[in-house]
Design a protein around this motif. Structure first.
Motif, PDB file in Angstrom:
ATOM      1  N   LEU A 114      50.895  59.114  62.294  1.00  0.00           N
ATOM      2  CA  LEU A 114      50.755  58.031  61.316  1.00  0.00           C
ATOM      3  C   LEU A 114      50.618  56.725  62.088  1.00  0.00           C
ATOM      4  CD1 LEU A 114      50.762  57.190  58.314  1.00  0.00           C
ATOM      5  CD2 LEU A 114      53.261  56.991  58.504  1.00  0.00           C
ATOM      6  N   VAL A 115      49.442  56.113  62.046  1.00  0.00           N
ATOM      7  CA  VAL A 115      49.147  54.893  62.805  1.00  0.00           C
ATOM      8  C   VAL A 115      49.566  53.656  62.025  1.00  0.00           C
ATOM      9  CG1 VAL A 115      47.264  53.525  63.819  1.00  0.00           C
ATOM     10  CG2 VAL A 115      47.219  56.007  63.975  1.00  0.00           C
ATOM     11  N   ASP A 116      49.365  53.680  60.703  1.00  0.00           N
ATOM     12  CA  ASP A 116      49.679  52.521  59.866  1.00  0.00           C
ATOM     13  C   ASP A 116      49.961  52.990  58.451  1.00  0.00           C
ATOM     14  OD1 ASP A 116      50.049  49.773  59.371  1.00  0.00           O
ATOM     15  OD2 ASP A 116      47.967  49.530  58.711  1.00  0.00           O
ATOM     16  N   ALA A 117      50.862  52.304  57.781  1.00  0.00           N
ATOM     17  CA  ALA A 117      51.195  52.607  56.384  1.00  0.00           C
ATOM     18  C   ALA A 117      51.466  51.297  55.674  1.00  0.00           C
ATOM     19  CB  ALA A 117      52.416  53.522  56.320  1.00  0.00           C
ATOM     20  N   GLN A 118      50.699  51.028  54.630  1.00  0.00           N
ATOM     21  CA  GLN A 118      50.823  49.768  53.889  1.00  0.00           C
ATOM     22  C   GLN A 118      50.800  50.036  52.396  1.00  0.00           C
ATOM     23  OE1 GLN A 118      47.686  47.046  54.895  1.00  0.00           O
ATOM     24  NE2 GLN A 118      47.820  47.497  57.068  1.00  0.00           N
ATOM     25  N   ALA A 119      51.377  49.116  51.644  1.00  0.00           N
ATOM     26  CA  ALA A 119      51.270  49.135  50.188  1.00  0.00           C
ATOM     27  C   ALA A 119      50.381  47.969  49.782  1.00  0.00           C
ATOM     28  CB  ALA A 119      52.649  48.990  49.549  1.00  0.00           C
ATOM     29  N   ARG A 120      49.621  48.169  48.727  1.00  0.00           N
ATOM     30  CA  ARG A 120      48.831  47.083  48.148  1.00  0.00           C
ATOM     31  C   ARG A 120      48.859  47.242  46.640  1.00  0.00           C
ATOM     32  NH1 ARG A 120      43.828  47.778  45.891  1.00  0.00           N
ATOM     33  NH2 ARG A 120      42.890  49.831  46.141  1.00  0.00           N
ATOM     34  N   GLN A 121      48.584  46.159  45.949  1.00  0.00           N
ATOM     35  CA  GLN A 121      48.498  46.215  44.497  1.00  0.00           C
ATOM     36  C   GLN A 121      47.122  45.750  44.064  1.00  0.00           C
ATOM     37  OE1 GLN A 121      51.876  44.073  42.836  1.00  0.00           O
ATOM     38  NE2 GLN A 121      52.886  46.044  42.560  1.00  0.00           N
ATOM     39  N   ASP A 122      46.577  46.429  43.034  1.00  0.00           N
ATOM     40  CA  ASP A 122      45.282  45.997  42.518  1.00  0.00           C
ATOM     41  C   ASP A 122      45.485  44.877  41.503  1.00  0.00           C
ATOM     42  OD1 ASP A 122      45.971  47.136  40.040  1.00  0.00           O
ATOM     43  OD2 ASP A 122      44.687  48.886  40.306  1.00  0.00           O
ATOM     44  N   GLU A 123      44.388  44.432  40.909  1.00  0.00           N
ATOM     45  CA  GLU A 123      44.454  43.313  39.973  1.00  0.00           C
ATOM     46  C   GLU A 123      45.259  43.633  38.720  1.00  0.00           C
ATOM     47  OE1 GLU A 123      40.603  45.589  39.307  1.00  0.00           O
ATOM     48  OE2 GLU A 123      41.561  44.718  41.044  1.00  0.00           O
ATOM     49  N   ASP A 124      45.464  44.933  38.421  1.00  0.00           N
ATOM     50  CA  ASP A 124      46.269  45.335  37.267  1.00  0.00           C
ATOM     51  C   ASP A 124      47.732  45.565  37.633  1.00  0.00           C
ATOM     52  OD1 ASP A 124      43.975  45.280  35.678  1.00  0.00           O
ATOM     53  OD2 ASP A 124      43.519  47.380  36.083  1.00  0.00           O
ATOM     54  N   GLY A 125      48.094  45.365  38.912  1.00  0.00           N
ATOM     55  CA  GLY A 125      49.469  45.559  39.342  1.00  0.00           C
ATOM     56  C   GLY A 125      49.800  46.980  39.760  1.00  0.00           C
ATOM     57  N   LYS A 126      48.809  47.875  39.767  1.00  0.00           N
ATOM     58  CA  LYS A 126      49.048  49.264  40.187  1.00  0.00           C
ATOM     59  C   LYS A 126      49.202  49.301  41.711  1.00  0.00           C
ATOM     60  CE  LYS A 126      46.968  52.559  38.068  1.00  0.00           C
ATOM     61  NZ  LYS A 126      48.139  53.012  37.343  1.00  0.00           N
ATOM     62  N   TYR A 129      49.084  53.137  48.250  1.00  0.00           N
ATOM     63  CA  TYR A 129      49.486  53.210  49.646  1.00  0.00           C
ATOM     64  C   TYR A 129      48.236  53.514  50.472  1.00  0.00           C
ATOM     65  CZ  TYR A 129      54.458  53.548  48.308  1.00  0.00           C
ATOM     66  OH  TYR A 129      55.725  53.311  47.816  1.00  0.00           O
ATOM     67  N   ILE A 130      48.043  52.750  51.541  1.00  0.00           N
ATOM     68  CA  ILE A 130      46.942  52.967  52.471  1.00  0.00           C
ATOM     69  C   ILE A 130      47.568  53.526  53.748  1.00  0.00           C
ATOM     70  CG2 ILE A 130      45.002  51.958  53.722  1.00  0.00           C
ATOM     71  CD1 ILE A 130      44.665  51.668  50.717  1.00  0.00           C
ATOM     72  N   LEU A 131      47.194  54.733  54.115  1.00  0.00           N
ATOM     73  CA  LEU A 131      47.804  55.456  55.229  1.00  0.00           C
ATOM     74  C   LEU A 131      46.730  55.802  56.254  1.00  0.00           C
ATOM     75  CD1 LEU A 131      49.800  57.889  52.927  1.00  0.00           C
ATOM     76  CD2 LEU A 131      50.629  55.743  53.917  1.00  0.00           C
ATOM     77  N   GLU A 132      46.961  55.435  57.493  1.00  0.00           N
ATOM     78  CA  GLU A 132      45.987  55.682  58.558  1.00  0.00           C
ATOM     79  C   GLU A 132      46.565  56.651  59.575  1.00  0.00           C
ATOM     80  OE1 GLU A 132      43.775  53.069  61.981  1.00  0.00           O
ATOM     81  OE2 GLU A 132      44.260  52.066  60.091  1.00  0.00           O
ATOM     82  N   TYR A 133      45.760  57.623  59.979  1.00  0.00           N
ATOM     83  CA  TYR A 133      46.197  58.668  60.893  1.00  0.00           C
ATOM     84  C   TYR A 133      45.233  58.858  62.048  1.00  0.00           C
ATOM     85  CZ  TYR A 133      48.982  60.177  56.863  1.00  0.00           C
ATOM     86  OH  TYR A 133      49.856  60.223  55.804  1.00  0.00           O
ATOM     87  N   ALA A 134      45.786  59.186  63.202  1.00  0.00           N
ATOM     88  CA  ALA A 134      45.025  59.734  64.326  1.00  0.00           C
ATOM     89  C   ALA A 134      45.350  61.223  64.308  1.00  0.00           C
ATOM     90  CB  ALA A 134      45.444  59.101  65.639  1.00  0.00           C
ATOM     91  N   VAL A 135      44.329  62.059  64.215  1.00  0.00           N
ATOM     92  CA  VAL A 135      44.532  63.497  64.056  1.00  0.00           C
ATOM     93  C   VAL A 135      43.906  64.226  65.238  1.00  0.00           C
ATOM     94  CG1 VAL A 135      44.169  65.497  62.558  1.00  0.00           C
ATOM     95  CG2 VAL A 135      44.468  63.223  61.545  1.00  0.00           C
TER      96      VAL A 135
END
Length: 184
Positions: A114-126, A129-135
């Motif tokens: 797991l290289v990076d893990a972030q949360a984001r919200q869209d314009e509706d508040g949903k 999670y954006i998860l980046e991996y080196a495999v």
């Protein structure tokens, strides 16, 4: 004279649109995909094509016309009614669990970092999670980005993947693809 002004204005618009279309920005060259039945949409590279996924677990599979191992999938799995992404854990916790269960399960000959893990919200508040991996696979190194969200009792996972060899060239575009994922 008004006809001349109108012609100049029209030419200015045509030139602006043409220049915008020639842009080398990472978001140029992307096409919109919408599944209004299942309730999601995303952008994907113009040169990618859809595969027949009727016999596969993913809801949709797209891949590059030339680099066929460069691909995108959307998978849906049921979750308990009322469950939120936050109920499953933090982005890092969910990313780690996804790596163990789906990306590199025990006995698969794959290793996922797991290289990076972030949360984001869209314009509706949903929340997404954006998860980046080196495999690491037995014969190659890959880079994956997953965007996950919960909507209407379903866990939606968009995963975009490429070889490590191509990662440097297209990482900005693939990040835009992952961040464009929207469920409703």
């Amino acid at each position: 004279m008004t006809g001349f002004k109108r012609l100049v204005a029209m030419l200015a618009v045509v030139i602006a649109v043409t220049l915008t279309g020639c842009s080398n920005s990472p978001s140029s060259g992307l096409t919109s995909y919408t599944d209004s039945y299942d309730g999601y949409r995303f952008l994907y590279p113009n040169e990618w094509i859809e595969m027949d996924a009727s016999n596969l677990a993913p809801d949709v599979v797209l891949h590059d016309l030339i680099e066929q191992s460069e691909n995108l999938t959307v998978i849906m799995n049921p979750v308990e009614a009322g469950e939120t992404l936050e109920d499953l854990g933090t982005p890092t916790e969910v990313g780690y669990e996804l790596s163990k269960r789906a990306i590199a399960p025990e006995g698969s000959d794959r290793v996922a970092e797991l290289v990076d893990a972030q949360a984001r919200q869209d314009e509706d508040g949903k929340t997404y999670y954006i998860l980046e991996y080196a495999v690491t696979l037995p014969d190659q190194l890959r880079h994956n980005i997953a965007s996950i969200a919960i909507s209407r009792g379903q866990l939606f996972t968009l995963n975009v993947s490429t070889t490590e060899r191509r990662w440097q060239d297209i990482q900005d575009k693939l990040r835009i693809v992952a961040r464009s994922f929207f469920v409703y």
